[in-house]
Write an enzyme that holds these catalytic residues in place. Structure first.
Site, PDB file in Angstrom:
ATOM      1  N   ASP A 275      67.570  23.085  45.455  1.00 52.11           N
ATOM      2  CA  ASP A 275      67.108  23.393  44.106  1.00 52.11           C
ATOM      3  C   ASP A 275      65.596  23.166  44.089  1.00 52.11           C
ATOM      4  OD1 ASP A 275      67.005  24.049  41.407  1.00 52.11           O
ATOM      5  OD2 ASP A 275      68.802  22.909  40.923  1.00 52.11           O
ATOM      6  N   TYR A 276      64.971  23.480  42.983  1.00 52.07           N
ATOM      7  CA  TYR A 276      63.515  23.532  42.898  1.00 52.07           C
ATOM      8  C   TYR A 276      62.875  22.216  43.351  1.00 52.07           C
ATOM      9  CZ  TYR A 276      58.990  25.048  41.097  1.00 52.07           C
ATOM     10  OH  TYR A 276      57.676  25.435  40.984  1.00 52.07           O
TER      11      TYR A 276
END
Length: 749
Positions: A275-276
């Site tokens: 994820d980011y």
């Protein structure tokens, strides 16, 4: 015999073809990787979000420079792809991903709403349309589906999932994967699915986003992991890690999770992306410096670094220091190249850029019609006293509320490419349906909230709004003036789109006070009042339920939200949706879910020493599986073909459903099972089947279910999945709390 031989030939031919394709892919990638430098391999592991600040770049500051050097493996845009395939040394195409969560340009209802349709064909159709639109617009990879089980509606991302049940969530996960990827990933109308967030993200403590998750392995396997496994079994080509810790270790660096479980136990061979910047956040978790986190993530099984740029800037040093191996880097690079190969990007890097088709497909009539159909079927009728609904298309209809004429809010969370100008607001939908037969008048009635913080939560300081009592009085007076002259009042309340989704947790999930005041004033007119809710999560609606005769849960319904609401309000469609996440009476009940375990002192309001709250009713306001119709259904004649089944036998269950009302309608018949005695404590009931059936008014139909030992299996204390002999309750109902028919059967050795 000939049929068997023919089937065997087809079987072997299919797998021979698959094997040949894999061999061809392996040869291609082997040759390509033999030419790649270490930095070009690390570049493939780098998913750039466009920040353009790679510390390993010796010259140049723009993204195009990094692409030319082979330092970026994934980003979007035709210009970037041109640079990659025309100006980089090895001409490796980029893979372009985006959050295509519930539609691309044609925005469908939020996923939680779509799950309320209980219609896998429609959910799959929505994903296929999203893939079709994204796939002509330069996107070949979606960070969807989100399959996290959530039992806490305070968590904003409950909007993105399918609710609280792992069995049902598994079906939804499969439908999304099939819709996105189809049967041929190289086709231009399919894109790569990415299952997220692996794992357990929906169980964040206190419903607060990015927060800690802590649970037993048994709870993981039993209640939270099944939808991820189902999506992978359906062929999902990629997976995204979660922000939370598991057993105290961040998911992005958790070797047990990503290697032992995902790769070895489940056999997943696809691409794993973070994820980011979640590799970067491992430092904040207290796991050491960035280089340490990157090495840990790679060794755990993470292939691609989304936006963190830690892989490309630190792994070469870690390789020199012996903290990672060349084999680990090569394996990650290979998985990314395999994804690009399967998507057909090496054959045609520009296959997902088709402006001509985009003009034909984006928001085309077929897609808009599907959006309306899905939105209408996602709406849940929560209350309908005195048969107030459906409304007649006559007289004067007052439509009031801050969400009544909002277009942007109907798009809901994660709708980057959705445009407010393409949305039919609820006011517009009612006007469209009423035509010249009824007069429709409108007033906003109130602001979303007068809480300064919540009001400005997603705004820049320059755009801040200061609440004004004078303005609220003006809005309320305007609504009262039109309402008193109306025959019926439709009040549209709920949440701004910014109040649900990522980083949008709420400790108070009631309707804001100024909106409640508007509803109270409308009820004070003595006119019939219909409450329509537009929101991204279950809300606490105790007062509203006690005082309002009709309530529709319309969610954030997408581009056709208004027409869909009107279809239901006026009875052009008889509502059939049923909720997939429990609505609590109070936040004090959270976490709340239907398939809980019993306690040693089960709830008994008449017994002092029982598991209960003293200050509120202990049942939920609206239970899992709940939803009303404009007609009524009678359940009868439950028949089991046997009372005992063996491990390899099937229990045939039949029953009769009668539409005892005056309107044709659909009913979602739900089958629940309870294991009465086992080696571990089992839930009070578990959904194990459902049938959605259309029945004409006054008619009856026979419903049948097949129950096998698979529906009776569970994970025991040793994490072994299987069955145990014993008695089971079988329950058929209209919701998890509305059980109409019961029977008992036994599983024998």
């Amino acid at each position: 015999m000939k049929k068997i031989i023919y089937s065997f030939i087809l079987f072997t031919s299919f797998y021979a073809n698959v094997s040949a394709q894999d061999t061809k892919m392996d040869l291609f990638i082997n040759q390509l990787m033999s030419k790649m430098t270490l930095m070009e391999k690390l570049g493939q592991l780098n998913l750039s979000s466009g920040v353009g600040n790679l510390p390993v770049a010796t010259e140049g500051t723009g993204m195009e420079d990094f692409i030319r050097k082979g330092l970026i493996g994934s980003t979007g845009g035709r210009k970037n792809q041109e640079v990659a395939v025309n100006e980089s040394r090895l001409k490796i195409p980029l893979i372009a991903g985006e959050d295509v969560i519930h539609g691309y340009n044609t925005i469908f209802p939020i996923p939680l709403a779509m799950s309320c349709t209980w219609d896998m064909e429609l959910i799959e159709k929505s994903a296929h349309i999203a893939a079709t639109e994204a796939g002509v617009s330069g996107i070949c990879w979606t960070y969807s589906p989100m399959v996290d089980i959530c039992r806490d509606p305070r968590w904003g991302r409950i909007a993105e999932g399918a609710g609280e049940d792992p069995w049902y969530g598994s079906l939804v996960a499969k439908a999304y994967v099939k819709g996105y990827q189809g049967n041929d990933l190289s086709a231009s109308n399919t894109i790569l699915a990415c299952v997220k967030h692996f794992a357990l993200y929906g169980a964040s403590e206190a419903g607060r986003d990015y927060n800690t998750v802590d649970m037993s392995r048994l709870s993981m396997y039993q209640d939270y992991l099944p939808p991820y496994k189902a999506a992978i079994d359906a062929g999902a080509g990629s997976l995204m890690t979660a922000f939370n810790v598991i057993d105290g270790i961040p998911a992005t660096g958790n070797k047990w999770l990503l290697d032992d479980l995902l790769r070895k136990e489940w056999g997943f061979k696809g691409l794993v992306v973070t994820d980011y910047a979640s590799i970067n956040s491992m430092k904040t978790h207290g796991m050491g410096e960035s280089q340490t986190g990157a090495a840990r993530a790679l060794k755990a099984g993470v292939d691609m670094d989304l936006a963190g740029q830690i892989y490309v800037s630190t792994l070469s040093k870690s390789l020199e220091e012996g903290k990672v191996t060349q084999q680990e880097i090569d394996q990650a690079c290979r998985r990314i190249l395999e994804a690009k190969y399967k998507l057909g990007l090496f054959d045609d890097p520009f296959k997902y850029f088709n402006e001509k088709k985009a003009k034909e497909l984006l928001l085309c009539k077929e897609h808009i019609d599907a959006a309306r159909e899905i939105a209408s079927r996602s709406i849940v009728l929560l209350k309908n006293n005195k048969e107030l609904l459906p409304l007649k298309k006559t007289g004067k209809i007052a439509v009031v509320g801050p969400l009544a004429n909002s277009k942007s809010d109907m798009l809901g969370t994660w709708s980057w490419k959705g445009k407010a100008e393409n949305v039919v607001s609820i006011l517009e939908g009612i006007k469209n349906a009423a035509g010249t037969k009824a007069e429709v008048v409108y007033a906003k009635g109130s602001s979303y909230t007068t809480d300064p913080y919540l009001l400005n939560v997603s705004k820049k300081k320059a755009d801040y709004i200061t609440p004004s009592p004078e303005k609220e009085k003006e809005l309320l007076d305007e609504a009262k003036n039109i309402a008193i002259k109306a025959d019926v009042i439709v009040v549209v309340l709920g949440e701004s789109r910014d109040w649900s989704g990522e980083a949008a947790s709420r400790s108070d999930i009631s309707i804001p006070e100024c909106q409640q005041t508007l509803l109270k004033e409308m009820l004070a007119t003595g006119k019939p009042v219909v409450l329509v809710l537009a929101n991204g999560r279950p809300l606490t609606l105790t007062w509203e339920n006690d005082h309002t005769d009709a309530i529709l849960e319309a969610w954030h319904g997408g581009v056709q939200a208004g027409n869909a609401v009107a279809d239901v309000l006026f009875g052009d469609y008889n509502p059939s949706g049923k909720i997939t996440a429990t609505f609590p009476r109070s936040v004090g009940q959270i976490p709340i879910y239907y398939n809980h375990k019993n306690t040693g002192n089960p709830m008994n309001v008449e017994a002092k020493y029982s598991s209960k709250y003293l200050d509120i009713p202990n049942d939920p306001l609206y239970p899992f599986g709940y939803g009303l119709s404009y007609t009524s259904f009678e359940y009868s004649n439950l028949v089991l073909d046997k009372t005992k089944i063996g491990a390899n036998e099937t229990l045939k269950v039949k029953m009769t459903i009668k539409n005892s009302g005056k309107r044709d309608g659909e009913e979602i018949v739900q089958l629940y099972i309870r294991d009465l005695a086992a080696s571990i404590s089992r839930p009070v009931k578990e959904l194990k089947g459902y049938k959605k059936v259309m029945i004409a008014a006054g008619k009856s139909t026979e419903i049948s279910f097949d129950v096998t030992s698979q529906e009776l299996a569970f994970w025991n204390k040793d994490l072994v999945f299987g069955t145990e002999p014993g008695e089971f309750d079988l329950m058929i109902g209209s919701s998890s709390a509305d059980i109409r028919l019961n029977a008992t059967f036994e599983l024998v050795k």
